[in-house]
Motif scaffolding. Structure first.
Motif, PDB file in Angstrom:
ATOM      1  N   ARG A 132       0.822  -1.213   0.000  1.00  0.00           N
ATOM      2  CA  ARG A 132       0.000   0.000   0.000  1.00  0.00           C
ATOM      3  C   ARG A 132       0.855   1.262   0.000  1.00  0.00           C
ATOM      4  NH1 ARG A 132      -4.129  -3.097   4.024  1.00  0.00           N
ATOM      5  NH2 ARG A 132      -5.567  -3.827   2.397  1.00  0.00           N
ATOM      6  N   GLN A 133       1.970   1.209   0.723  1.00  0.00           N
ATOM      7  CA  GLN A 133       2.858   2.369   0.728  1.00  0.00           C
ATOM      8  C   GLN A 133       3.511   2.557  -0.637  1.00  0.00           C
ATOM      9  OE1 GLN A 133       3.230   4.832   2.751  1.00  0.00           O
ATOM     10  NE2 GLN A 133       4.823   5.777   1.481  1.00  0.00           N
ATOM     11  N   LEU A 134       3.960   1.467  -1.243  1.00  0.00           N
ATOM     12  CA  LEU A 134       4.565   1.559  -2.572  1.00  0.00           C
ATOM     13  C   LEU A 134       3.556   2.051  -3.600  1.00  0.00           C
ATOM     14  CD1 LEU A 134       6.701  -1.716  -2.626  1.00  0.00           C
ATOM     15  CD2 LEU A 134       7.542   0.634  -2.390  1.00  0.00           C
ATOM     16  N   ALA A 135       2.304   1.632  -3.444  1.00  0.00           N
ATOM     17  CA  ALA A 135       1.261   2.127  -4.348  1.00  0.00           C
ATOM     18  C   ALA A 135       1.131   3.640  -4.220  1.00  0.00           C
ATOM     19  CB  ALA A 135      -0.071   1.442  -4.031  1.00  0.00           C
ATOM     20  N   SER A 136       1.238   4.153  -2.998  1.00  0.00           N
ATOM     21  CA  SER A 136       1.167   5.600  -2.778  1.00  0.00           C
ATOM     22  C   SER A 136       2.341   6.318  -3.427  1.00  0.00           C
ATOM     23  CB  SER A 136       1.147   5.897  -1.275  1.00  0.00           C
ATOM     24  OG  SER A 136       0.036   5.295  -0.652  1.00  0.00           O
ATOM     25  N   ALA A 173       2.027   5.933  -7.498  1.00  0.00           N
ATOM     26  CA  ALA A 173       0.873   6.477  -8.215  1.00  0.00           C
ATOM     27  C   ALA A 173       1.154   7.765  -8.985  1.00  0.00           C
ATOM     28  CB  ALA A 173      -0.289   6.667  -7.240  1.00  0.00           C
ATOM     29  N   PRO A 174       1.879   8.731  -8.411  1.00  0.00           N
ATOM     30  CA  PRO A 174       2.137   9.962  -9.177  1.00  0.00           C
ATOM     31  C   PRO A 174       2.929   9.730 -10.459  1.00  0.00           C
ATOM     32  CG  PRO A 174       2.575  10.296  -6.837  1.00  0.00           C
ATOM     33  CD  PRO A 174       2.402   8.822  -7.044  1.00  0.00           C
ATOM     34  N   HIS A 175       3.583   8.568 -10.556  1.00  0.00           N
ATOM     35  CA  HIS A 175       4.405   8.249 -11.730  1.00  0.00           C
ATOM     36  C   HIS A 175       3.728   7.208 -12.637  1.00  0.00           C
ATOM     37  CE1 HIS A 175       7.599  10.325  -9.554  1.00  0.00           C
ATOM     38  NE2 HIS A 175       7.265   9.606  -8.505  1.00  0.00           N
ATOM     39  N   GLY A 176       2.495   6.850 -12.316  1.00  0.00           N
ATOM     40  CA  GLY A 176       1.797   5.859 -13.119  1.00  0.00           C
ATOM     41  C   GLY A 176       2.186   4.428 -12.831  1.00  0.00           C
ATOM     42  N   VAL A 177       2.905   4.199 -11.732  1.00  0.00           N
ATOM     43  CA  VAL A 177       3.308   2.842 -11.352  1.00  0.00           C
ATOM     44  C   VAL A 177       2.267   2.263 -10.398  1.00  0.00           C
ATOM     45  CG1 VAL A 177       5.055   1.440 -10.171  1.00  0.00           C
ATOM     46  CG2 VAL A 177       5.751   3.341 -11.641  1.00  0.00           C
TER      47      VAL A 177
END
Length: 265
Positions: free
Chosen positions: A169-173, A176-180
């Motif tokens: 969940r932290q990595l998703a955060s 996200a701003p980079h489209g990953v």
């Protein structure tokens, strides 16, 4: 067009079980797969199976996912071979079961390194390439992450898999701003060589697990891989930070009488 056509997929733990199933399926879906495992010869056999089906795979050498330099070199070999990375499937792991007062600290530390540190090292090494490709990460949690157990002493395993879910969940955060995109697949009881030799052994208190699974059977590696393929594909383009449980409904119901229709497969 296949669901993962032309995508470069980095998959760890490809020698057997869920890792082998993932490698075969991702290649069948058109991915260019770079695998790795400490069991190198078995991982190479997985590569051969892909080649026989006309797929493309690379298995550079023995891979220790707890060794930062080995992971970095593995990632760079993938980039050198295929020009980038689109998918990271951090599948590899190892566990030493035991209660809080039953095993030495080193067993706890080994499990945390193999199941948590390995994810961080792999994703960190590939992160810059994922930013360029606007790629995705798949982590492997477990139904042990959010729950405890009365039948299996698993202090380190529950801690590591709970941490993997949180890390996802932290990595998703961060991505996200980079489209990953970053998502977690959490299997329940899956019928593999490893589980048959441990949790499903005749003398283990969990060997009748299938009798308590609402869908009436143990999971197969392909059940997990089906979920992973979906999350890696463009069909899941608006999904990140998800925790997808693949357990036949096992964690959705309270403990109770066995499922009378259960079948062990």
């Amino acid at each position: 067009m296949k669901r993962l056509d032309g995508k470069v997929a980095l998959i760890s733990g490809t020698a057997r079980g869920q890792g082998r199933a993932a490698t075969l399926r991702f290649a069948a879906e058109g991915a260019l797969v770079v695998g790795g495992d400490l069991l190198h010869e078995e991982a190479v056999e997985t590569q051969r199976l892909i080649a026989r089906e006309g797929g493309t795979a690379l298995t550079p050498g023995p891979l220790d996912v707890t060794d930062e330099e080995a992971v970095r070199a593995w990632v760079e070999e993938a980039v050198d071979a295929f020009g980038g990375i689109d998918i990271v499937y951090a599948n590899a792991g190892a566990v030493r079961f035991g209660a809080i007062d039953g095993r030495p600290y080193e067993d706890f530390a080994i499990t945390m390194r193999a199941e948590l540190d390995s994810v961080r090292l792999t994703v960190r090494a590939a992160w810059s390439h994922l930013l360029r490709s606007r790629g995705c990460v798949l982590t492997v949690g477990s139904t042990t992450g959010p729950t405890g157990s009365l039948t299996n002493d698993r202090t380190a395993h529950s801690a590591s898999k709970g941490a993997v879910i949180a890390l996802t969940r932290q990595l998703a955060s961060e991505g996200a701003p980079h489209g990953v995109r970053v998502n977690c697949v959490s299997p329940g009881m899956i019928d593999t060589e490893g589980s048959r030799g441990n949790l499903l052994a005749d003398d283990h208190p969990m060997n009748d697990t299938s009798g308590h699974i609402p869908l009436g059977r143990l999971g197969h590696p392909d059940d997990v891989v089906d979920a992973a393929v979906f999350l890696a594909s463009d069909e899941a383009a608006y999904i990140t930070g998800a925790h997808l449980v693949v357990d036949g409904g096992w964690s959705a119901v309270p403990p109770g009488a066995p499922n009378r229709k259960a079948i062990r497969t």
